[in-house]
Design a protein around this motif. Sequence first.
Motif, mmCIF file in Angstrom:
data_model
loop_
_atom_site.group_PDB
_atom_site.id
_atom_site.type_symbol
_atom_site.label_atom_id
_atom_site.label_comp_id
_atom_site.label_asym_id
_atom_site.label_seq_id
_atom_site.Cartn_x
_atom_site.Cartn_y
_atom_site.Cartn_z
ATOM 1 N N ALA A 65 -4.655 -3.873 -4.006
ATOM 2 C CA ALA A 65 -5.571 -3.109 -4.873
ATOM 3 C C ALA A 65 -5.139 -1.154 -5.022
ATOM 4 O O ALA A 65 -5.593 -0.798 -5.946
ATOM 5 N N ALA A 66 -4.137 -1.272 -3.864
ATOM 6 C CA ALA A 66 -3.771 0.386 -4.048
ATOM 7 C C ALA A 66 -3.090 0.283 -4.992
ATOM 8 O O ALA A 66 -3.230 1.439 -6.038
ATOM 9 N N GLU A 84 -2.143 18.312 0.335
ATOM 10 C CA GLU A 84 -3.638 18.021 0.580
ATOM 11 C C GLU A 84 -4.064 17.185 -0.318
ATOM 12 O O GLU A 84 -4.924 16.343 -0.269
ATOM 13 N N ILE A 85 -3.548 16.781 -1.637
ATOM 14 C CA ILE A 85 -3.330 15.818 -2.372
ATOM 15 C C ILE A 85 -3.118 14.658 -2.003
ATOM 16 O O ILE A 85 -3.954 13.193 -1.506
ATOM 17 N N GLU A 94 -5.155 9.834 1.396
ATOM 18 C CA GLU A 94 -5.048 9.018 2.482
ATOM 19 C C GLU A 94 -5.870 8.169 2.553
ATOM 20 O O GLU A 94 -6.317 6.719 2.973
ATOM 21 N N THR A 95 -7.007 8.639 3.051
ATOM 22 C CA THR A 95 -8.348 8.392 2.458
ATOM 23 C C THR A 95 -9.357 7.290 1.503
ATOM 24 O O THR A 95 -10.286 6.902 1.810
ATOM 25 N N LEU A 96 -8.772 7.735 0.288
ATOM 26 C CA LEU A 96 -9.082 7.162 -1.171
ATOM 27 C C LEU A 96 -8.629 5.823 -0.813
ATOM 28 O O LEU A 96 -9.559 4.550 -1.444
ATOM 29 N N ARG A 106 0.789 -1.372 0.041
ATOM 30 C CA ARG A 106 0.317 0.324 0.158
ATOM 31 C C ARG A 106 0.653 1.339 0.145
ATOM 32 O O ARG A 106 1.835 1.370 0.953
ATOM 33 N N ALA A 107 0.650 1.828 -1.095
ATOM 34 C CA ALA A 107 1.255 3.033 -1.630
ATOM 35 C C ALA A 107 0.750 4.135 -1.505
ATOM 36 O O ALA A 107 -0.014 4.233 -2.263
ATOM 37 N N ILE A 108 1.093 5.346 -1.515
ATOM 38 C CA ILE A 108 0.300 7.007 -2.048
ATOM 39 C C ILE A 108 1.509 7.542 -3.313
ATOM 40 O O ILE A 108 2.054 7.242 -2.629
#
Length: 354
Positions: free
Chosen positions: A182-183, A168-169, A174-176, A140-142
Amino acid sequence: MPMALTHRLLDWYAGHARALPWRRAPGEPLPTDADWPYRVWLSEIMLQQTTVEAVRPYFAAFTQRWPSVATLAAAEDAEVMHAWAGLGYYARARNLLACARTVATDHGGQFPATEAALRTLPGIGAYSAAAIAAFAFGQRAIVIDGNVERVITRLADIHTPLPAARLEIAATLETLTPDGLAAADFAQALMDLARSICTPRAPKCLVCPLRPECSATDPETLPVKPAKRARPVRHGTVWWLEAAGDVLTITRPPSGLLGGMAALPSSDWLESPVEATPPVRGNWRSFGRVFHGFTHFELQLDVAALFLPERPEVAGEWAGEWRPRASLASGLPTAFAKAVTRVLANTPDTTEPA
């Protein structure tokens, strides 16, 4: 609501994902091929500031010639730099080799699986580390690139100018972002959505799967980018020295701009035009000027050519020994390829000496 949006985007992606040689199909498990992380890493480095369409043939050529990180690590610098020619941003090619050799010598030929460990490797920054961790290892990574920035600033109606808006992005993502494999699908879904629907101009909002939650009232104004600064101009001269059908090339110094690349001889690139000394004396003929934009400056190169019956004593290599003059442009960085094209368009294949 965030997870409902996430699942809707993943459903859209399942039917609209691009088939790319470095991407697994949506919903599929990670490939068991030991070289899968290598291919993901290679694609991410190639894709930096370059389009998918431009990268495809290079990726195919690299993976055929160097199918694993070990084979790339063992390659000659000049061979890799020559194969990279045309992709631009040549520091990436030097970092590519440095990274491959670090993985081969310090990590047993296996890429580390975490963002933190990936960040320690040459040429891998925050975005690349997140992308490789997600796409190659299912972490899981942003993952935030320019495409993701565009979608999320519109979705959340973020008007803070970039790069400050990335905080902000990241908070919105982080919430999505879902957990696990699946990330990776979610990040790639955002990229494909940006390419086909949430485009910079004339976005197709009516067919966007995120339309119910999108807050943008004027999407074409987002993301807000800082005002562009005028790039300085540098000047130089590039020399086409041809003797008996062979053209003189050089290898640029290993460090600095276009380091280690094959090129035509050229002067230093300076802020003001100066009369430069050519490689040899002779009746040099002007072929006008070519222009090329680098990240931090615009380059104006005067093109001069000299045709001789025999090779003079001069440092460099004669391209006829490895590439005919007609195809020379494909082996050089774009700035020099433009000079080659200019000369070839105005001279026959066999030119009488001046």
